[in-house]
Design a protein around this motif. Structure first.
Motif, PDB file in Angstrom:
ATOM      1  N   PRO A  52       0.813  -1.213   0.000  1.00  0.00           N
ATOM      2  CA  PRO A  52       0.000   0.000   0.000  1.00  0.00           C
ATOM      3  C   PRO A  52       0.849   1.266   0.000  1.00  0.00           C
ATOM      4  O   PRO A  52       2.038   1.248   0.321  1.00  0.00           O
ATOM      5  N   THR A  53       0.204   2.370  -0.368  1.00  0.00           N
ATOM      6  CA  THR A  53       0.822   3.677  -0.223  1.00  0.00           C
ATOM      7  C   THR A  53       1.229   3.858   1.230  1.00  0.00           C
ATOM      8  O   THR A  53       0.466   3.561   2.151  1.00  0.00           O
ATOM      9  N   GLU A  54       2.451   4.353   1.446  1.00  0.00           N
ATOM     10  CA  GLU A  54       3.027   4.378   2.783  1.00  0.00           C
ATOM     11  C   GLU A  54       3.089   5.809   3.328  1.00  0.00           C
ATOM     12  O   GLU A  54       3.774   6.667   2.782  1.00  0.00           O
ATOM     13  N   LEU A  55       2.357   6.048   4.422  1.00  0.00           N
ATOM     14  CA  LEU A  55       2.319   7.371   5.048  1.00  0.00           C
ATOM     15  C   LEU A  55       3.071   7.418   6.372  1.00  0.00           C
ATOM     16  O   LEU A  55       3.123   8.469   7.016  1.00  0.00           O
ATOM     17  N   ARG A  56       3.668   6.299   6.763  1.00  0.00           N
ATOM     18  CA  ARG A  56       4.414   6.289   8.026  1.00  0.00           C
ATOM     19  C   ARG A  56       5.835   6.821   7.824  1.00  0.00           C
ATOM     20  O   ARG A  56       6.469   6.552   6.817  1.00  0.00           O
ATOM     21  N   LEU A  57       6.294   7.567   8.822  1.00  0.00           N
ATOM     22  CA  LEU A  57       7.694   7.981   8.888  1.00  0.00           C
ATOM     23  C   LEU A  57       8.386   7.144   9.949  1.00  0.00           C
ATOM     24  O   LEU A  57       7.850   6.951  11.047  1.00  0.00           O
ATOM     25  N   GLU A  58       9.581   6.665   9.631  1.00  0.00           N
ATOM     26  CA  GLU A  58      10.342   5.918  10.618  1.00  0.00           C
ATOM     27  C   GLU A  58      11.804   6.299  10.530  1.00  0.00           C
ATOM     28  O   GLU A  58      12.251   6.953   9.569  1.00  0.00           O
ATOM     29  N   ALA A  59      12.546   5.917  11.553  1.00  0.00           N
ATOM     30  CA  ALA A  59      13.982   6.194  11.584  1.00  0.00           C
ATOM     31  C   ALA A  59      14.732   4.904  11.836  1.00  0.00           C
ATOM     32  O   ALA A  59      14.297   4.054  12.637  1.00  0.00           O
ATOM     33  N   PHE A  60      15.869   4.757  11.141  1.00  0.00           N
ATOM     34  CA  PHE A  60      16.781   3.643  11.392  1.00  0.00           C
ATOM     35  C   PHE A  60      18.011   4.189  12.097  1.00  0.00           C
ATOM     36  O   PHE A  60      18.614   5.171  11.642  1.00  0.00           O
ATOM     37  N   SER A  61      18.368   3.571  13.208  1.00  0.00           N
ATOM     38  CA  SER A  61      19.561   3.969  13.956  1.00  0.00           C
ATOM     39  C   SER A  61      20.671   2.961  13.716  1.00  0.00           C
ATOM     40  O   SER A  61      20.538   1.788  14.095  1.00  0.00           O
ATOM     41  N   PRO A  62      21.757   3.385  13.071  1.00  0.00           N
ATOM     42  CA  PRO A  62      22.891   2.468  12.893  1.00  0.00           C
ATOM     43  C   PRO A  62      23.478   2.032  14.229  1.00  0.00           C
ATOM     44  O   PRO A  62      23.161   2.592  15.297  1.00  0.00           O
ATOM     45  N   GLU A  63      24.345   1.054  14.168  1.00  0.00           N
ATOM     46  CA  GLU A  63      24.907   0.470  15.385  1.00  0.00           C
ATOM     47  C   GLU A  63      25.643   1.501  16.230  1.00  0.00           C
ATOM     48  O   GLU A  63      25.729   1.360  17.453  1.00  0.00           O
ATOM     49  N   TYR A  64      26.150   2.561  15.616  1.00  0.00           N
ATOM     50  CA  TYR A  64      26.889   3.545  16.406  1.00  0.00           C
ATOM     51  C   TYR A  64      26.009   4.278  17.424  1.00  0.00           C
ATOM     52  O   TYR A  64      26.513   4.956  18.322  1.00  0.00           O
ATOM     53  N   LEU A  65      24.679   4.145  17.303  1.00  0.00           N
ATOM     54  CA  LEU A  65      23.772   4.749  18.278  1.00  0.00           C
ATOM     55  C   LEU A  65      23.274   3.742  19.311  1.00  0.00           C
ATOM     56  O   LEU A  65      22.368   4.064  20.086  1.00  0.00           O
TER      57      LEU A  65
END
Length: 538
Positions: A413-426
């Motif tokens: 489906p059309t995607e209206l969610r915002l998300e964040a990916f945190s790399p391992e350094y965080l």
């Protein structure tokens, strides 16, 4: 040049497949965070301003969105096939510190347009479809307590209509606009007297699918442009309109729209004389013609020293074949490859088998050891999705509208969610290594010596890096203008107030780092600080 035989590819894929199957997601690096469940629009174009806010932008002829415009700001367009009276927002401003969304007003169609930040931090946005074909727009960002919105210029326009073009800021602060559908030319902003300049290379590399759209454009530290389209690339002198060099073709298949791989220029460092370009993924030729979403994507990457006298492509194999992946330059100089699909091509409903695992590309490792598989997400992000580095080191993921109009009942489906990916350094176990920038100059001149004051929880045991990362315009699997420059620094010295002083030298010239705003990161043992914004000025 390293040559991979089909047997080498087969063995590599088998090893990576076994690793992917038997590795538990919880054991893989990186974490995911849902920021906003419904931002209202599917962001096809995304850019981070020097106030830390994020511009989200879709097309205007998409029909209803889930975000309303302010009262008395509806758009009337008798040519719109869906909504002739449109009271829905197609752009928004996102504040990552509060997750607040504010609708923005834009009238002309920005479908598959291009963008780049100007030296004063204004976002220049060019082209699109229909009434946006020759349009130039500006967004001058502001504090979150102030009001700013899109300005659509009426006194100046593009010389040639631009749809699927690429923008790149130049050393003098001008922006070059390269290509577009049936636009085999370049032009500049501010406009130059000669208008559009013929650039036949783009016509020469076109095939039956196109595959010459959204060309990969990188400003090299020698002031020339590396331009890649389909499988070919050239060294271009834009002032003289001359091709200075033709690079070898990249094997494996087409890499640009609609076949949609991605590309990045690795961090500039040392004496800044060497520039390395990486091109990864794509769709196999024919997938777009046959509208076949099951054709396996391209799994190879090519890496070339663009400044070499005798450049050759070094080939590598990714853990996952990927089309529509985004390559994000991290503050450390590593590259995050995220989003996309393992089958199909760009276009509406033309991809399947979403690639949920990000991959970390580690440039300093030897061939065969550069890729690290990361913790998978759960939200497919394919056609019209974006990825952008935030000042806090997270990567913002937005969009994915694989259908001609918004569709919330489809398989993807059309995607209206915002998300964040945190790399391992965080990760929490590295929190005590994370530096904090306490004092820094707000603006820098080229070659200027300056100091940065930092604090850390634990005493320093390794050199501190001070790295400048700009804010690119992300769209269609390529971040236009993306750049990271590692500064010349001296070892940190303790100060009287318990901090450390790092003596640095700004980039030597605007070919290494064009005038603009940059995120300044202090990096301690691979762990970046929250960035502070600094403006490079002539």
């Amino acid at each position: 040049m390293i040559t991979f035989t089909p047997f080498h590819y087969f063995i590599t894929y088998i090893i990576l497949f076994i690793f992917a199957v038997f590795s538990r997601a919880s054991d893989l690096p990186g974490t995911w965070e849902l920021l906003v469940h419904d931002v209202g629009i599917a962001s096809m174009h995304t850019a981070v301003t020097h106030f830390g806010t994020v511009v989200l932008l879709d097309r205007t002829n998409i029909g209803p969105t889930k975000l309303l415009l302010p009262k008395h700001h509806c758009r009337n367009d008798s040519n719109d096939a869906v909504l002739k009276h449109d009271c829905y927002a197609h752009s928004a401003l996102f504040d990552p510190t509060t997750n607040h969304i504010r609708p923005l007003i834009i009238q002309t169609d920005t479908w598959c347009s291009s963008g780049q930040f100007l030296p004063d931090g204004t976002l220049l946005q060019t082209g699109g479809d229909m009434d946006g074909w020759k349009k130039i727009r500006k967004f001058t960002p502001c504090e979150t307590t102030e009001f700013c919105d899109w300005e659509e210029l009426n006194d100046v326009g593009l010389s040639q209509g631009r749809w699927y073009s690429t923008n790149q800021i130049l050393p003098n602060g001008d922006v070059i606009i390269v290509g577009g559908r049936v636009a085999f030319s370049v032009e500049f902003y501010p406009p130059r007297e000669n208008g559009a300049v013929l650039f036949p290379f783009l016509a020469d590399v076109a095939d039956r699918q196109g595959d010459n759209l959204y060309p990969y454009v990188h400003l090299l530290p020698n002031g020339k442009l590396f331009i890649f389209a389909n499988t070919k690339s050239v060294l271009y002198d834009y002032d003289k309109n001359l091709i200075l060099k033709k690079y070898p073709s990249l094997d494996g298949g087409p890499r640009n729209y609609p076949s949609a791989g991605s590309s990045v220029m690795l961090a500039l460092e040392g004496d800044y004389s060497t520039a390395v370009i990486v091109v990864c993924g794509g769709a196999k030729f024919g997938a777009y013609i046959t509208l076949d979403d099951s054709v396996p994507a391209i799994g190879s990457c090519g890496r070339i020293v663009a400044t070499s006298d005798d450049p050759v492509w070094e080939m590598e194999v990714m853990p996952f074949a990927r089309v529509m992946g985004d390559m994000v330059m991290l503050p450390t100089g590593e590259v995050l490859i995220i989003n996309g699909a393992q089958s199909g091509t760009q276009g509406f409903d033309l991809a399947s088998n979403p690639c949920l695992n990000p991959v970390l590309y580690r440039p300093d490792q030897p061939v065969g050891l550069r890729f690290m598989v990361l913790n998978p997400g759960t939200i497919p992000r394919m056609y019209h999705s974006t990825a952008n580095l935030l000042p806090d080191g997270r990567v913002l993921l937005a969009g994915s509208n694989p259908h001609y109009f918004y569709n919330f009942k489809a398989e993807f489906p059309t995607e209206l969610r915002l998300e964040a990916f945190s790399p391992e350094y965080l990760s929490p176990d590295r929190a005590n290594l994370r530096p904090e920038i306490k004092r820094w100059p707000k603006s820098l001149k080229y070659g200027q010596e300056f100091e940065v004051e930092i604090t850390t929880t634990l005493p320093l045991v390794a050199p501190i890096e001070i790295n400048l990362g700009n804010a690119p315009f992300a769209t269609h699997s390529f971040s236009q203008g993306q750049r990271l420059v590692k500064l010349d620094v001296k070892p940190a010295t303790p100060s009287n107030n318990g901090c450390y002083i790092v003596s640095c030298v700004a980039p030597p010239n605007a070919m290494v780092a064009p005038p603009s705003y940059y995120m300044m990161f202090a990096v301690n043992q691979g762990v970046p600080s929250i960035a502070q914004w600094v403006q490079l000025v002539v």
